[in-house]
Motif scaffolding. Structure first.
Motif, PDB file in Angstrom:
ATOM      1  N   GLY A   1       0.820  -1.207   0.000  1.00 51.57           N
ATOM      2  CA  GLY A   1       0.000   0.000   0.000  1.00 51.57           C
ATOM      3  C   GLY A   1       0.846   1.245   0.000  1.00 51.57           C
ATOM      4  N   ALA A   2       1.995   1.190  -0.691  1.00 54.09           N
ATOM      5  CA  ALA A   2       3.010   2.229  -0.556  1.00 54.09           C
ATOM      6  C   ALA A   2       2.956   3.298  -1.630  1.00 54.09           C
ATOM      7  N   ALA A   3       1.977   3.271  -2.512  1.00 55.00           N
ATOM      8  CA  ALA A   3       1.909   4.282  -3.570  1.00 55.00           C
ATOM      9  C   ALA A   3       1.565   5.655  -3.020  1.00 55.00           C
ATOM     10  N   GLN A   4       0.876   5.700  -1.894  1.00 54.23           N
ATOM     11  CA  GLN A   4       0.434   6.983  -1.350  1.00 54.23           C
ATOM     12  C   GLN A   4       0.159   6.832   0.138  1.00 54.23           C
ATOM     13  N   GLY A   5      -0.134   7.936   0.764  1.00 54.67           N
ATOM     14  CA  GLY A   5      -0.652   7.944   2.131  1.00 54.67           C
ATOM     15  C   GLY A   5       0.256   7.325   3.175  1.00 54.67           C
TER      16      GLY A   5
ATOM     17  N   LEU B   1       8.561  -1.682  -2.346  1.00 57.21           N
ATOM     18  CA  LEU B   1       7.208  -1.149  -2.258  1.00 57.21           C
ATOM     19  C   LEU B   1       6.276  -1.994  -3.122  1.00 57.21           C
ATOM     20  N   ALA B   2       5.087  -2.270  -2.601  1.00 60.43           N
ATOM     21  CA  ALA B   2       4.086  -3.014  -3.365  1.00 60.43           C
ATOM     22  C   ALA B   2       2.769  -2.276  -3.314  1.00 60.43           C
ATOM     23  N   ASP B   3       2.087  -2.237  -4.465  1.00 63.00           N
ATOM     24  CA  ASP B   3       0.784  -1.579  -4.528  1.00 63.00           C
ATOM     25  C   ASP B   3       0.090  -2.010  -5.807  1.00 63.00           C
ATOM     26  N   ILE B   4      -1.232  -2.001  -5.785  1.00 61.50           N
ATOM     27  CA  ILE B   4      -2.007  -2.311  -6.986  1.00 61.50           C
ATOM     28  C   ILE B   4      -1.922  -1.181  -8.008  1.00 61.50           C
ATOM     29  N   ASP B   5      -1.579   0.028  -7.548  1.00 58.66           N
ATOM     30  CA  ASP B   5      -1.444   1.217  -8.390  1.00 58.66           C
ATOM     31  C   ASP B   5      -0.039   1.230  -8.994  1.00 58.66           C
ATOM     32  N   ALA B   6       0.095   0.714 -10.210  1.00 60.82           N
ATOM     33  CA  ALA B   6       1.416   0.555 -10.830  1.00 60.82           C
ATOM     34  C   ALA B   6       2.129   1.887 -11.011  1.00 60.82           C
TER      35      ALA B   6
END
Length: 251
Positions: A14-18, A36-41
């Motif tokens: 959940g590291a793309a933001q926030g 970092l891992a996130d669904i938001d590429a």
């Protein structure tokens, strides 16, 4: 005492933001090698480039994806020391009466908030057991301890389940040198979903919420990152199975 993570390998989801982004940035600044891992590429790639980390675009609601992520990190780094699961959220939902909630609405929130945490821990545990060292931190919520301000039944239930998973893993993994703890944030304006929630309260509702907080202010992603880094650091080596409310005293 300064908390340094030189030589440690960390994964933050959940590291793309926030909140996830703030935790990843704090770890990188403290010397960790951060993934970092996130669904938001696009978002996770941008964050990784900014802080000098490695990006992984992945939907962690899939057991296979979680396993592959851990496998890839271990192959690159020869280990994994720190795991922070900050992914989750409300997946675009808003509070509605229970009779309006579909099975899919229910399950998609559990997949993001609970299934992903389970899949990641299941994949990371053997690596950490072998090393006789590990730190796992889940980002739960005040909604995991009481009714949710979102009004979303699945969100409150999923965050309660995440707290239960945290405590059970602490019991199971403690003998192997692995601690498992959770940070339960209060209301933090950290992403588009929380911004929409904040706006939905209107001026009077916003005022009531702030006045219900002892410190008379909302939290920031950095407030949550500070708590997460405490659990990840050596000074917290004998702290496990705990849930720390970081909410300005509202709880």
């Amino acid at each position: 005492m300064q908390n340094r993570f030189d030589g440690r390998v960390a994964l933050v989801t959940g590291a793309a933001q926030g909140i996830g982004r703030a935790i990843a940035l704090a770890l990188a600044e403290a010397g960790a090698s951060v993934h970092l891992a996130d669904i938001d590429a696009a978002g996770v790639s941008a964050t990784a480039a900014e802080i000098g980390a490695s990006a992984h675009a992945v939907d962690l609601g899939s057991a296979e994806a979680a396993q592959a992520l851990i496998r890839d990190i271990v192959a690159t780094e020869d280990g994994l020391d720190l795991l922070v699961h900050a992914a989750g959220g409300v997946r675009g939902q808003v509070g509605r009466p229970i009779e309006e909630i579909s099975e899919e609405d229910w399950r998609v929130i559990f997949a993001a908030n609970v299934d992903a945490a389970f899949f990641l821990a299941r994949a990371a545990a053997p690596v950490m057991r072998k090393a006789r060292y590990g730190r796992i931190v889940t980002i739960s919520s005040g909604a995991g301890l009481r009714p949710s301000l979102t009004g979303i039944q699945a969100y409150a239930s999923a965050k309660h389940a995440l707290v239960g998973l945290t405590k059970q893993l602490a019991w199971e993994l403690g003998p192997h040198g692995i601690t498992v703890n959770s940070v339960a944030p209060g209301f933090v304006r950290s992403n588009p979903a929380t911004e929409r929630q904040w706006e939905s309260y209107g001026p009077e509702g916003q005022k009531r919420l702030v006045e219900s907080i002892h410190t008379r202010r909302l939290g920031t992603p950095q407030d949550i990152a500070h708590a997460a880094l405490f659990f990840l650091g050596e000074p917290a080596g004998w702290v496990t199975g705990q849930v720390l409310s970081v909410d300005g005293g509202r709880s």
